[in-house]
Design a protein around this motif. Structure first.
Motif, PDB file in Angstrom:
ATOM      1  N   LEU A   1      -8.628  -4.057   0.806  1.00  0.00           N
ATOM      2  CA  LEU A   1      -7.381  -4.496   0.183  1.00  0.00           C
ATOM      3  C   LEU A   1      -7.593  -4.729  -1.311  1.00  0.00           C
ATOM      4  O   LEU A   1      -6.799  -4.283  -2.141  1.00  0.00           O
ATOM      5  CB  LEU A   1      -6.880  -5.775   0.862  1.00  0.00           C
ATOM      6  N   TYR A   2      -8.667  -5.422  -1.653  1.00  0.00           N
ATOM      7  CA  TYR A   2      -9.005  -5.704  -3.055  1.00  0.00           C
ATOM      8  C   TYR A   2      -9.166  -4.397  -3.838  1.00  0.00           C
ATOM      9  O   TYR A   2      -8.596  -4.227  -4.916  1.00  0.00           O
ATOM     10  CB  TYR A   2     -10.283  -6.538  -3.111  1.00  0.00           C
ATOM     11  N   ASP A   3      -9.937  -3.463  -3.280  1.00  0.00           N
ATOM     12  CA  ASP A   3     -10.193  -2.190  -3.967  1.00  0.00           C
ATOM     13  C   ASP A   3      -8.915  -1.368  -4.146  1.00  0.00           C
ATOM     14  O   ASP A   3      -8.762  -0.658  -5.142  1.00  0.00           O
ATOM     15  CB  ASP A   3     -11.231  -1.362  -3.208  1.00  0.00           C
ATOM     16  N   GLU A   4      -8.003  -1.451  -3.185  1.00  0.00           N
ATOM     17  CA  GLU A   4      -6.776  -0.642  -3.239  1.00  0.00           C
ATOM     18  C   GLU A   4      -5.650  -1.305  -4.023  1.00  0.00           C
ATOM     19  O   GLU A   4      -4.636  -0.678  -4.300  1.00  0.00           O
ATOM     20  CB  GLU A   4      -6.305  -0.330  -1.808  1.00  0.00           C
ATOM     21  N   THR A   5      -5.835  -2.575  -4.389  1.00  0.00           N
ATOM     22  CA  THR A   5      -4.800  -3.285  -5.148  1.00  0.00           C
ATOM     23  C   THR A   5      -4.926  -2.953  -6.625  1.00  0.00           C
ATOM     24  O   THR A   5      -6.001  -3.028  -7.202  1.00  0.00           O
ATOM     25  CB  THR A   5      -4.927  -4.809  -4.923  1.00  0.00           C
TER      26      THR A   5
ATOM     27  N   TYR B   1      -3.466  -5.342 -12.875  1.00  0.00           N
ATOM     28  CA  TYR B   1      -2.510  -5.492 -13.967  1.00  0.00           C
ATOM     29  C   TYR B   1      -3.186  -6.312 -15.061  1.00  0.00           C
ATOM     30  O   TYR B   1      -4.239  -6.904 -14.840  1.00  0.00           O
ATOM     31  CB  TYR B   1      -1.250  -6.218 -13.467  1.00  0.00           C
ATOM     32  N   PRO B   2      -2.579  -6.403 -16.250  1.00  0.00           N
ATOM     33  CA  PRO B   2      -3.198  -7.202 -17.318  1.00  0.00           C
ATOM     34  C   PRO B   2      -3.465  -8.658 -16.905  1.00  0.00           C
ATOM     35  O   PRO B   2      -4.444  -9.248 -17.341  1.00  0.00           O
ATOM     36  CB  PRO B   2      -2.172  -7.128 -18.456  1.00  0.00           C
ATOM     37  N   ASP B   3      -2.604  -9.209 -16.031  1.00  0.00           N
ATOM     38  CA  ASP B   3      -2.812 -10.594 -15.608  1.00  0.00           C
ATOM     39  C   ASP B   3      -3.662 -10.713 -14.340  1.00  0.00           C
ATOM     40  O   ASP B   3      -3.902 -11.811 -13.863  1.00  0.00           O
ATOM     41  CB  ASP B   3      -1.472 -11.319 -15.410  1.00  0.00           C
ATOM     42  N   GLY B   4      -4.114  -9.611 -13.794  1.00  0.00           N
ATOM     43  CA  GLY B   4      -5.004  -9.663 -12.640  1.00  0.00           C
ATOM     44  C   GLY B   4      -4.568  -8.773 -11.496  1.00  0.00           C
ATOM     45  O   GLY B   4      -3.667  -7.953 -11.622  1.00  0.00           O
ATOM     46  N   LYS B   5      -5.257  -8.947 -10.374  1.00  0.00           N
ATOM     47  CA  LYS B   5      -4.918  -8.228  -9.148  1.00  0.00           C
ATOM     48  C   LYS B   5      -4.081  -9.153  -8.281  1.00  0.00           C
ATOM     49  O   LYS B   5      -4.469 -10.285  -8.019  1.00  0.00           O
ATOM     50  CB  LYS B   5      -6.194  -7.840  -8.384  1.00  0.00           C
ATOM     51  N   TRP B   6      -2.954  -8.654  -7.843  1.00  0.00           N
ATOM     52  CA  TRP B   6      -2.043  -9.420  -7.006  1.00  0.00           C
ATOM     53  C   TRP B   6      -2.322  -9.063  -5.549  1.00  0.00           C
ATOM     54  O   TRP B   6      -1.757  -8.104  -5.026  1.00  0.00           O
ATOM     55  CB  TRP B   6      -0.594  -9.105  -7.362  1.00  0.00           C
ATOM     56  N   LEU B   7      -3.212  -9.823  -4.917  1.00  0.00           N
ATOM     57  CA  LEU B   7      -3.586  -9.547  -3.530  1.00  0.00           C
ATOM     58  C   LEU B   7      -2.584 -10.193  -2.579  1.00  0.00           C
ATOM     59  O   LEU B   7      -2.373 -11.400  -2.629  1.00  0.00           O
ATOM     60  CB  LEU B   7      -4.964 -10.128  -3.211  1.00  0.00           C
TER      61      LEU B   7
END
Length: 151
Positions: free
Chosen positions: A111-115, A118-124
């Motif tokens: 899930l982490y790898d496929e997310t 964005y500039p503010d981070g990964k929205w998991l």
């Protein structure tokens, strides 16, 4: 026209903020138990820190329960027969995640790898389907913000 509810459909009636009864009926007893446990864990781990806030994200996204102090902590996404938790991992949290990469479950790493980043981070958006998922989400949250109390 009313369509048959499908797993993952969000509570989208804008006219009234959901209460615990509505959330319970929508999720069903097993999933609602995760909701109760997670909310209790947040309150016990961060006593008095957050005032959960219901936010409406439109017809498609429906209602969600956001925990925020100055920065977003997490958002609980109640859905039909499903609970997911949105955790935004900024740069520091992503570095911590990567440092522990092999201690997470393969599902979370995927899930982490496929997310998308964005500039503010990964929205998991992590679905809570088991106690293991619950444990992993609380680990993510603790990594994002150390707990204030043992919980």
């Amino acid at each position: 026209m009313n369509h048959a509810r499908q797993i993952g459909d969000r509570i989208s009636d804008k006219s009234s903020r959901p209460d615990e009864r509505i959330v319970s009926e929508w999720m069903g007893p097993e999933v609602f138990q995760h909701w109760v446990e997670l909310r209790s864990w947040i309150e016990a781990s961060y006593p008095g820190l957050f005032a959960p806030d219901w936010i409406y994200g439109g017809k498609k996204r429906g209602w969600s329960l956001r925990y925020k102090k100055t920065k977003a902590f997490c958002t609980l996404l109640p859905a039909y027969r499903l609970l997911s938790v949105l955790v935004v991992l900024g740069r520091a949290e992503r570095e911590k995640f990567e440092a522990r990469r092999y201690s997470w479950t393969p599902q979370l790493v995927k899930l982490y790898d496929e997310t998308r980043a964005y500039p503010d981070g990964k929205w998991l958006t992590v679905p809570i389907l088991s106690e293991d998922d619950m444990h992993e989400v609380t680990e993510l949250m603790s990594m994002k913000r150390p707990t204030l109390a043992s919980g």
